[in-house]
Design an enzyme around this catalytic site. Structure first.
Site, PDB file in Angstrom:
ATOM      1  N   LYS A 126      -3.271  -3.255  16.614  1.00 41.90           N
ATOM      2  CA  LYS A 126      -4.068  -2.255  15.894  1.00 41.90           C
ATOM      3  C   LYS A 126      -5.129  -1.631  16.811  1.00 41.90           C
ATOM      4  CE  LYS A 126      -2.128  -2.568  11.741  1.00 41.90           C
ATOM      5  NZ  LYS A 126      -1.345  -1.483  11.134  1.00 41.90           N
TER       6      LYS A 126
ATOM      7  N   TYR B 293      -1.753  -9.199  16.373  1.00 43.47           N
ATOM      8  CA  TYR B 293      -2.045  -8.173  15.354  1.00 43.47           C
ATOM      9  C   TYR B 293      -3.260  -7.360  15.757  1.00 43.47           C
ATOM     10  CZ  TYR B 293      -2.898  -6.069  10.756  1.00 43.47           C
ATOM     11  OH  TYR B 293      -3.111  -5.181   9.715  1.00 43.47           O
TER      12      TYR B 293
ATOM     13  N   THR C 194      -1.679  -7.707  -1.074  1.00 45.89           N
ATOM     14  CA  THR C 194      -0.273  -7.323  -0.910  1.00 45.89           C
ATOM     15  C   THR C 194       0.399  -8.537  -0.268  1.00 45.89           C
ATOM     16  OG1 THR C 194      -0.707  -6.520   1.319  1.00 45.89           O
ATOM     17  CG2 THR C 194      -0.875  -4.900  -0.468  1.00 45.89           C
TER      18      THR C 194
ATOM     19  N   ILE D 116       0.827  -1.212   0.000  1.00 42.93           N
ATOM     20  CA  ILE D 116       0.000   0.000   0.000  1.00 42.93           C
ATOM     21  C   ILE D 116       0.867   1.270   0.000  1.00 42.93           C
ATOM     22  CG2 ILE D 116      -1.636   1.299   1.436  1.00 42.93           C
ATOM     23  CD1 ILE D 116      -2.722  -1.551   2.316  1.00 42.93           C
TER      24      ILE D 116
ATOM     25  N   SER E 101       9.441   6.857   3.089  1.00 42.08           N
ATOM     26  CA  SER E 101      10.512   6.154   3.793  1.00 42.08           C
ATOM     27  C   SER E 101      10.485   4.656   3.522  1.00 42.08           C
ATOM     28  CB  SER E 101      10.409   6.392   5.302  1.00 42.08           C
ATOM     29  OG  SER E 101       9.401   5.580   5.868  1.00 42.08           O
TER      30      SER E 101
ATOM     31  N   ASP F 272      13.791   2.461  10.258  1.00 40.23           N
ATOM     32  CA  ASP F 272      12.914   1.418  10.787  1.00 40.23           C
ATOM     33  C   ASP F 272      12.020   2.108  11.815  1.00 40.23           C
ATOM     34  OD1 ASP F 272      12.006  -0.747  12.618  1.00 40.23           O
ATOM     35  OD2 ASP F 272      13.386  -2.005  11.468  1.00 40.23           O
TER      36      ASP F 272
ATOM     37  N   ASN G  20       2.056   4.327   7.587  1.00 44.45           N
ATOM     38  CA  ASN G  20       1.578   3.112   6.920  1.00 44.45           C
ATOM     39  C   ASN G  20       2.330   1.849   7.322  1.00 44.45           C
ATOM     40  OD1 ASN G  20       0.316   1.601   4.513  1.00 44.45           O
ATOM     41  ND2 ASN G  20       2.524   1.413   4.129  1.00 44.45           N
TER      42      ASN G  20
ATOM     43  N   VAL H  24      -6.511  -6.096   1.183  1.00 44.95           N
ATOM     44  CA  VAL H  24      -5.794  -5.721  -0.033  1.00 44.95           C
ATOM     45  C   VAL H  24      -4.789  -6.808  -0.426  1.00 44.95           C
ATOM     46  CG1 VAL H  24      -4.516  -3.877  -1.145  1.00 44.95           C
ATOM     47  CG2 VAL H  24      -5.965  -3.349   0.825  1.00 44.95           C
TER      48      VAL H  24
HETATM   49  N1  LIG Z   1      -3.134  -5.680   3.100  1.00 46.03           N
HETATM   50  C1  LIG Z   1      -4.215  -5.682   3.873  1.00 46.03           C
HETATM   51  O1  LIG Z   1      -5.218  -6.401   3.591  1.00 46.03           O
HETATM   52  C2  LIG Z   1      -4.299  -4.794   5.091  1.00 46.03           C
HETATM   53  C3  LIG Z   1      -5.497  -4.818   5.824  1.00 46.03           C
HETATM   54  C4  LIG Z   1      -5.610  -4.007   6.950  1.00 46.03           C
HETATM   55  C5  LIG Z   1      -4.554  -3.176   7.308  1.00 46.03           C
HETATM   56  N2  LIG Z   1      -3.401  -3.166   6.583  1.00 46.03           N
HETATM   57  C6  LIG Z   1      -2.329  -2.273   7.031  1.00 46.03           C
HETATM   58  O2  LIG Z   1      -1.864  -1.483   5.953  1.00 46.03           O
HETATM   59  C7  LIG Z   1      -0.467  -1.178   6.116  1.00 46.03           C
HETATM   60  C8  LIG Z   1       0.295  -1.595   4.855  1.00 46.03           C
HETATM   61  O3  LIG Z   1       0.069  -2.988   4.641  1.00 46.03           O
HETATM   62  P1  LIG Z   1       0.474  -3.757   3.297  1.00 46.03           P
HETATM   63  O4  LIG Z   1      -0.630  -4.675   2.987  1.00 46.03           O
HETATM   64  O5  LIG Z   1       0.970  -2.802   2.275  1.00 46.03           O
HETATM   65  O6  LIG Z   1       1.677  -4.644   3.872  1.00 46.03           O
HETATM   66  P2  LIG Z   1       3.061  -5.121   3.214  1.00 46.03           P
HETATM   67  O7  LIG Z   1       2.911  -5.306   1.754  1.00 46.03           O
HETATM   68  O8  LIG Z   1       3.503  -6.248   4.057  1.00 46.03           O
HETATM   69  O9  LIG Z   1       4.029  -3.836   3.447  1.00 46.03           O
HETATM   70  C9  LIG Z   1       4.362  -3.465   4.753  1.00 46.03           C
HETATM   71  C10 LIG Z   1       5.227  -2.217   4.673  1.00 46.03           C
HETATM   72  O10 LIG Z   1       5.602  -1.854   6.014  1.00 46.03           O
HETATM   73  C11 LIG Z   1       7.028  -1.791   6.084  1.00 46.03           C
HETATM   74  N3  LIG Z   1       7.515  -2.158   7.406  1.00 46.03           N
HETATM   75  C12 LIG Z   1       7.254  -3.295   8.106  1.00 46.03           C
HETATM   76  N4  LIG Z   1       7.917  -3.284   9.273  1.00 46.03           N
HETATM   77  C13 LIG Z   1       8.614  -2.108   9.307  1.00 46.03           C
HETATM   78  C14 LIG Z   1       9.499  -1.512  10.245  1.00 46.03           C
HETATM   79  N5  LIG Z   1       9.826  -2.117  11.399  1.00 46.03           N
HETATM   80  N6  LIG Z   1      10.018  -0.294   9.951  1.00 46.03           N
HETATM   81  C15 LIG Z   1       9.721   0.321   8.798  1.00 46.03           C
HETATM   82  N7  LIG Z   1       8.911  -0.196   7.858  1.00 46.03           N
HETATM   83  C16 LIG Z   1       8.359  -1.398   8.119  1.00 46.03           C
HETATM   84  C17 LIG Z   1       7.499  -2.775   5.038  1.00 46.03           C
HETATM   85  O11 LIG Z   1       8.858  -2.516   4.749  1.00 46.03           O
HETATM   86  P3  LIG Z   1       9.912  -3.728   4.380  1.00 46.03           P
HETATM   87  O12 LIG Z   1       9.712  -4.008   2.912  1.00 46.03           O
HETATM   88  O13 LIG Z   1      11.231  -3.157   4.703  1.00 46.03           O
HETATM   89  O14 LIG Z   1       9.546  -4.900   5.233  1.00 46.03           O
HETATM   90  C18 LIG Z   1       6.527  -2.452   3.917  1.00 46.03           C
HETATM   91  O15 LIG Z   1       6.897  -1.261   3.247  1.00 46.03           O
HETATM   92  C19 LIG Z   1      -0.032  -1.937   7.381  1.00 46.03           C
HETATM   93  O16 LIG Z   1      -0.037  -1.066   8.491  1.00 46.03           O
HETATM   94  C20 LIG Z   1      -1.103  -3.001   7.540  1.00 46.03           C
HETATM   95  O17 LIG Z   1      -1.249  -3.443   8.882  1.00 46.03           O
HETATM   96  C21 LIG Z   1      -3.258  -3.956   5.491  1.00 46.03           C
END
Ligand SMILES: NC(=O)c1ccc[n+]([C@@H]2O[C@H](COP(=O)([O-])OP(=O)(O)OC[C@H]3O[C@@H](n4cnc5c(N)ncnc54)[C@H](OP(=O)(O)O)[C@@H]3O)[C@@H](O)[C@H]2O)c1
Length: 225
Positions: A151, A147, A182, A13, A31, A54, A78, A180
């Site tokens: 949240k 998790y 991802t 995202i 970032s 981080d 995010n 989503v």
């Molecule tokens: N996908 C869904 O269905 C969904 C649903 C509800 C909420 N969300 C929320 O939406 C946000 C984005 O999710 P996503 O689906 O895009 O997940 P994702 O594809 O797993 O991406 C997670 C992102 O967070 C970064 N990250 C993780 N740990 C970190 C840390 N310690 N310091 C800095 N960056 C860190 C990752 O960086 P690296 O590449 O370096 O690991 C990556 O850029 C999250 O907060 C997630 O909880 C997602």
């Protein structure tokens, strides 16, 4: 043109938000935390200013914030993770759960606190805390306890920030992006990342102080806390 800060933009995202915003000429500062993340971000959003930290590392975040000089109109906290394999109420990986709280609950707050002076300098400051519907205390289900807790805690932080920043005119909302496709959401999630991000950006652009302390999804629908 607004200035957007996206924390956690190496993939998923956050990366898509940086891509969409940069493509339409918005100012983007984003970032990542690794060289691979930086390469992905540069490929998707070559115009974006990049930072590296981080979200568990307060000093690194504060050092990064010192590199940014201009006001930030929209901050999207995010970055997030899903946590350890064992995270049920009957069998918890406690070290993994603690680490998840540092990433998902306190990480966004570290980012907000470090960049807040720049946010407060915007004429229309908005903060989006990327949470999940799974953080709702009203939702049933017992999977992924760490998790959910992380949240739910982030939601409380969003409520407190909204109240503490209201007099400064800063809008704070908790945002659920949908389920989503991802790395986190997995291939069977219902929503395309482009559609989720388009909705989030549209909402971010429409937010006013009347919206502060809302918990809403990418379509703008309210979620019970
Ligand atoms: N996908 C869904 O269905 C969904 C649903 C509800 C909420 N969300 C929320 O939406 C946000 C984005 O999710 P996503 O689906 O895009 O997940 P994702 O594809 O797993 O991406 C997670 C992102 O967070 C970064 N990250 C993780 N740990 C970190 C840390 N310690 N310091 C800095 N960056 C860190 C990752 O960086 P690296 O590449 O370096 O690991 C990556 O850029 C999250 O907060 C997630 O909880 C997602």
């Amino acid at each position: 043109m607004s200035h957007w800060l996206i924390a956690g933009a190496s993939r998923g995202i956050g990366l898509e938000a940086a891509r969409q915003l940069a493509a339409r000429g918005e100012r983007v500062t984003a970032s990542v935390r690794s060289a691979a993340g930086l390469a992905a971000l540069k490929a998707a959003a070559p115009q974006a200013n990049t930072l590296q930290f981080d979200v568990r590392d307060e000093l690194a975040i504060r050092a990064a914030a010192e590199q940014v000089l201009d006001p930030i109109d929209v901050l999207i906290a995010n970055a997030g993770a899903y946590g350890p394999q064992r995270q049920s109420s009957l069998d918890m990986d406690f070290e993994g759960a603690l680490d998840l709280l540092s990433v998902n609950t306190l990480g966004p707050l570290r980012v907000v606190q470090a960049f807040l002076p720049l946010v407060k300098r915007s004429a229309r400051p908005r903060i989006i805390m990327m949470t999940s519907r799974l953080g709702s205390m009203s939702l049933d289900g017992t999977s992924n306890v760490a998790y959910r807790v992380s949240k739910a805690g982030l939601n409380k932080i969003a409520q407190c920030l909204a109240a503490d920043l209201k007099d400064d005119g800063v809008v704070v909302v908790a945002m659920h992006p949908g389920r989503v496709r991802t790395e986190m959401g997995g291939p069977n999630a219902t929503l395309d990342v482009g559609d989720s991000v388009a909705g989030i950006i549209q909402i971010a652009e429409s937010l006013t102080l009347a919206d502060t302390r809302r918990y809403l999804d990418y379509r703008g629908e309210d979620i019970p806390w």
